[in-house]
Scaffold this motif. Structure first.
Motif, PDB file in Angstrom:
ATOM      1  N   UNK A 273      39.166   7.454  43.070  1.00  0.00           N
ATOM      2  CA  UNK A 273      38.701   6.079  43.310  1.00  0.00           C
ATOM      3  C   UNK A 273      37.183   5.982  43.490  1.00  0.00           C
ATOM      4  N   UNK A 274      36.522   7.080  43.884  1.00  0.00           N
ATOM      5  CA  UNK A 274      35.062   7.044  44.065  1.00  0.00           C
ATOM      6  C   UNK A 274      34.340   7.971  43.103  1.00  0.00           C
ATOM      7  N   UNK A 275      35.094   8.664  42.246  1.00  0.00           N
ATOM      8  CA  UNK A 275      34.530   9.595  41.259  1.00  0.00           C
ATOM      9  C   UNK A 275      33.674  10.682  41.907  1.00  0.00           C
ATOM     10  N   UNK A 276      34.095  11.141  43.088  1.00  0.00           N
ATOM     11  CA  UNK A 276      33.358  12.227  43.728  1.00  0.00           C
ATOM     12  C   UNK A 276      33.670  13.549  43.038  1.00  0.00           C
ATOM     13  N   UNK A 277      32.694  14.427  43.010  1.00  0.00           N
ATOM     14  CA  UNK A 277      32.969  15.812  42.629  1.00  0.00           C
ATOM     15  C   UNK A 277      33.784  16.442  43.755  1.00  0.00           C
ATOM     16  N   UNK A 278      34.661  17.402  43.448  1.00  0.00           N
ATOM     17  CA  UNK A 278      35.468  18.020  44.512  1.00  0.00           C
ATOM     18  C   UNK A 278      34.637  18.574  45.654  1.00  0.00           C
ATOM     19  N   UNK A 279      33.480  19.199  45.338  1.00  0.00           N
ATOM     20  CA  UNK A 279      32.646  19.751  46.414  1.00  0.00           C
ATOM     21  C   UNK A 279      31.991  18.651  47.255  1.00  0.00           C
ATOM     22  N   UNK A 280      31.806  17.462  46.668  1.00  0.00           N
ATOM     23  CA  UNK A 280      31.272  16.331  47.434  1.00  0.00           C
ATOM     24  C   UNK A 280      32.332  15.781  48.375  1.00  0.00           C
ATOM     25  N   UNK A 281      33.566  15.679  47.887  1.00  0.00           N
ATOM     26  CA  UNK A 281      34.658  15.215  48.743  1.00  0.00           C
ATOM     27  C   UNK A 281      34.899  16.197  49.887  1.00  0.00           C
ATOM     28  N   UNK A 282      34.738  17.494  49.611  1.00  0.00           N
ATOM     29  CA  UNK A 282      34.996  18.513  50.631  1.00  0.00           C
ATOM     30  C   UNK A 282      34.038  18.409  51.807  1.00  0.00           C
ATOM     31  N   UNK A 283      32.859  17.837  51.600  1.00  0.00           N
ATOM     32  CA  UNK A 283      31.876  17.735  52.691  1.00  0.00           C
ATOM     33  C   UNK A 283      31.737  16.304  53.210  1.00  0.00           C
ATOM     34  N   UNK A 284      32.626  15.415  52.797  1.00  0.00           N
ATOM     35  CA  UNK A 284      32.562  14.030  53.261  1.00  0.00           C
ATOM     36  C   UNK A 284      32.835  13.966  54.765  1.00  0.00           C
ATOM     37  N   UNK A 349      42.264   9.364  58.643  1.00  0.00           N
ATOM     38  CA  UNK A 349      41.546   9.598  59.902  1.00  0.00           C
ATOM     39  C   UNK A 349      42.451   9.328  61.101  1.00  0.00           C
ATOM     40  N   UNK A 350      43.265   8.274  61.010  1.00  0.00           N
ATOM     41  CA  UNK A 350      44.201   7.982  62.107  1.00  0.00           C
ATOM     42  C   UNK A 350      45.195   9.128  62.308  1.00  0.00           C
ATOM     43  N   UNK A 351      45.629   9.744  61.212  1.00  0.00           N
ATOM     44  CA  UNK A 351      46.648  10.788  61.299  1.00  0.00           C
ATOM     45  C   UNK A 351      46.076  12.142  61.686  1.00  0.00           C
ATOM     46  N   UNK A 352      44.887  12.485  61.177  1.00  0.00           N
ATOM     47  CA  UNK A 352      44.385  13.852  61.340  1.00  0.00           C
ATOM     48  C   UNK A 352      43.023  13.937  62.022  1.00  0.00           C
ATOM     49  N   UNK A 353      42.394  12.803  62.309  1.00  0.00           N
ATOM     50  CA  UNK A 353      41.100  12.834  62.962  1.00  0.00           C
ATOM     51  C   UNK A 353      40.052  13.496  62.087  1.00  0.00           C
ATOM     52  N   UNK A 354      39.013  14.032  62.723  1.00  0.00           N
ATOM     53  CA  UNK A 354      37.954  14.713  61.986  1.00  0.00           C
ATOM     54  C   UNK A 354      37.635  16.036  62.677  1.00  0.00           C
ATOM     55  N   UNK A 355      36.965  16.907  61.951  1.00  0.00           N
ATOM     56  CA  UNK A 355      36.512  18.173  62.523  1.00  0.00           C
ATOM     57  C   UNK A 355      35.340  17.899  63.467  1.00  0.00           C
ATOM     58  N   UNK A 356      34.965  18.862  64.283  1.00  0.00           N
ATOM     59  CA  UNK A 356      33.859  18.671  65.225  1.00  0.00           C
ATOM     60  C   UNK A 356      32.568  18.242  64.526  1.00  0.00           C
ATOM     61  N   UNK A 357      32.363  18.735  63.291  1.00  0.00           N
ATOM     62  CA  UNK A 357      31.159  18.354  62.551  1.00  0.00           C
ATOM     63  C   UNK A 357      31.335  17.057  61.768  1.00  0.00           C
ATOM     64  N   UNK A 358      32.490  16.399  61.923  1.00  0.00           N
ATOM     65  CA  UNK A 358      32.728  15.115  61.278  1.00  0.00           C
ATOM     66  C   UNK A 358      33.439  15.185  59.952  1.00  0.00           C
ATOM     67  N   UNK A 359      33.717  16.387  59.434  1.00  0.00           N
ATOM     68  CA  UNK A 359      34.379  16.501  58.137  1.00  0.00           C
ATOM     69  C   UNK A 359      35.783  15.901  58.167  1.00  0.00           C
ATOM     70  N   UNK A 360      36.115  15.176  57.103  1.00  0.00           N
ATOM     71  CA  UNK A 360      37.416  14.530  57.022  1.00  0.00           C
ATOM     72  C   UNK A 360      38.506  15.477  56.522  1.00  0.00           C
ATOM     73  N   UNK A 361      38.132  16.384  55.629  1.00  0.00           N
ATOM     74  CA  UNK A 361      39.141  17.187  54.946  1.00  0.00           C
ATOM     75  C   UNK A 361      38.986  18.656  55.318  1.00  0.00           C
ATOM     76  N   UNK A 362      40.003  19.181  55.995  1.00  0.00           N
ATOM     77  CA  UNK A 362      39.986  20.584  56.398  1.00  0.00           C
ATOM     78  C   UNK A 362      41.407  21.040  56.640  1.00  0.00           C
ATOM     79  N   UNK A 363      41.572  22.352  56.680  1.00  0.00           N
ATOM     80  CA  UNK A 363      42.889  22.933  56.924  1.00  0.00           C
ATOM     81  C   UNK A 363      43.273  22.728  58.383  1.00  0.00           C
ATOM     82  N   UNK A 364      44.484  23.121  58.737  1.00  0.00           N
ATOM     83  CA  UNK A 364      44.935  22.983  60.126  1.00  0.00           C
ATOM     84  C   UNK A 364      44.096  23.837  61.070  1.00  0.00           C
ATOM     85  N   UNK A 365      43.408  24.851  60.519  1.00  0.00           N
ATOM     86  CA  UNK A 365      42.548  25.709  61.333  1.00  0.00           C
ATOM     87  C   UNK A 365      41.075  25.302  61.267  1.00  0.00           C
ATOM     88  N   UNK A 366      40.795  24.196  60.600  1.00  0.00           N
ATOM     89  CA  UNK A 366      39.430  23.686  60.549  1.00  0.00           C
ATOM     90  C   UNK A 366      38.603  24.169  59.392  1.00  0.00           C
TER      91      UNK A 366
END
Length: 456
Positions: A273-284, A349-366
């Motif tokens: 929907x935003x045409x992000x590169x995968x590496x750009x989405x990974x650091x959103x 975000x409601x379901x999984x929150x964010x990492x301490x550094x604000x990242x939206x997408x991460x594994x269960x271990x961060x």
């Protein structure tokens, strides 16, 4: 060293393949023909004169180099750095200025070149042994080098002894050996066109560095008539999915695995929907997102998080945050996002929150999801949605194809190319070239204009 007294020397001839005047000295040692190119005929004749004098004196000629013993020792003293030494200094000298993926790409090219540009020294190790020593020791800064075993130390000593002098690349024969090496994979099969062109570009840049350091007067590659294979630079329209298929795939993603699928759905949605590169989405990160309760939102990209082997990254981790591709440090890119993506991100975000550094997408271990993990989830989702025939086709074969689908959709919807390019992080020229075949209906419209003109 294998030597022979069977030597045959021919007259100098003009090099017809050279763009600038040059002359070729030719001789034969044993069964191997040799040649060396010089700028002037006089230099070539002087070189052959030295060979003739050595042959008259009864000197033995080295079969692997084609040189008599007296000239071989003189050459060793004045030849300058070996290709191995110069290649290592090239990589290490650029280390701080290059991205991890660039370091990895340069090393990968040199893994093909260095083992090929060697003399015929006895007891040559296997190529995979040579590449391992290069990959874990030679092409890394000292603080990243692995300790070598006794066997690996012997491999390195052989390589240091056998590596050709860099100046040997002034000979067309040696340059062609290098070009042949980058044209095949490590197992001897024909390499992909993009791989060959990328490795050739690295070899060219390395030799340009030698010109800059006054080792060469001009780049030896410029004297060779050699065309790289034609690479595909446009998106294959067969990979592009339509909006219905995109929604079906994004709906199927959460059904894959226990946690991966549900956590990756929003990331894949950002690519589409935003045409992000995968590496750009990974650091959103949450601070990058404006997500209103209704209407369009916005993301402002600041960084990307590409994946590379940890030996090439600054942090020693496989994922490392860095500036956006083709952008200056701290330069950002703003992208409006449709309500459907706003809703998906809010739910994530409601379901999984964010990492301490604000990242939206991460594994269960961060941590960050690896490209292999993303690919696995994507292929499983394709299997849930597509027919067997579609699974065998290139249709949305990779997560990256979601970005291709997004940009194709925007262009076909009539969004001006300048706006699409700005959102995608492309130039308009690249956008038109890469997505030319994905512009539906263009051929019919052009045919109509031609028909109108013919009827006038």
């Amino acid at each position: 060293m294998t030597v022979t007294y069977e030597v045959r020397i021919w007259e100098v001839r003009r090099n017809q393949s050279s763009k600038t005047p040059s002359f070729e000295a030719r001789w034969k040692v044993g069964t191997k023909s040799r040649s060396k190119t010089f700028r002037t005929k006089a230099l070539a004749e002087n070189f052959l004169s030295d060979l003739r004098q050595a042959a008259r004196k009864g000197e033995a000629f080295d079969v692997s180099t084609g040189m008599p013993a007296s000239m071989l020792s003189a050459k060793a003293e004045s030849a300058g750095p070996s290709f191995l030494t110069f290649a290592r200094s090239y990589v290490i000298g650029r280390w701080r200025r290059t991205a991890p993926r660039t370091r990895e790409t340069e090393a990968y090219a040199l893994l093909s070149l260095i083992p090929a540009l060697v003399a015929d020294v006895p007891d040559r190790p296997e190529d995979d042994e040579l590449r391992r020593v290069l990959r874990t020791r030679v092409l890394l800064p000292e603080d990243r080098q692995e300790e070598l075993t006794r066997a690996q130390s012997a491999v390195l000593r052989w390589l240091e002894k056998a590596s050709l002098p860099l100046v040997d690349l002034q000979e067309a024969r040696v340059v062609r050996i290098a070009l042949d090496a980058i044209s095949v994979t490590f197992d001897g099969k024909e390499a992909a066109a993009n791989t060959v062109r990328r490795k050739r570009a690295i070899l060219h840049h390395l030799l340009e560095s030698a010109v800059e350091q006054k080792i060469f007067a001009t780049n030896p590659l410029h004297e060779i008539k050699w065309k790289p294979p034609k690479a595909v630079t446009v998106v294959d329209p067969r990979t592009v999915i339509n909006p219905v298929q995109a929604k079906q795939l994004l709906t199927a993603v959460p059904k894959v695995g226990r946690t991966r699928g549900v956590r990756l759905r929003a990331m894949f949605a950002c690519i589409y929907y935003a045409a992000l590169r995968p590496e750009e989405a990974a650091d959103l990160r949450s601070k990058n997102c404006t997500l209103p309760e209704a209407g369009w939102g916005r993301v402002i990209l600041e960084r990307a998080r590409p994946q590379a082997n940890k030996r090439w990254t600054n942090s020693g981790e496989t994922h490392e945050s860095r500036s956006l591709k083709h952008r200056a440090m701290k330069e950002t890119r703003e992208i409006p996002i449709p309500p459907v993506l706003v809703g998906i991100l809010r739910e994530h975000i409601d379901a999984y929150g964010t990492e301490d550094d604000g990242r939206l997408f991460r594994t269960t271990k961060g941590g960050s999801y690896s490209s292999s993990a993303c690919s696995y989830v994507w292929q499983e989702a394709r299997a849930l949605v597509f027919t067997d025939e579609q699974m065998r086709s290139p249709l949305a074969a990779r997560p990256y194809d979601l970005r291709h689908a997004a940009l194709s959709l925007w262009l076909n919807a009539g969004v001006p190319a300048t706006e699409v390019a700005q959102r995608a992080g492309h130039s308009v020229e690249v956008l038109h070239r890469v997505y030319a075949k994905c512009m539906e209906g263009q051929q019919e419209r052009m045919n109509g204009k031609i028909s109108t003109a013919l009827d006038e």
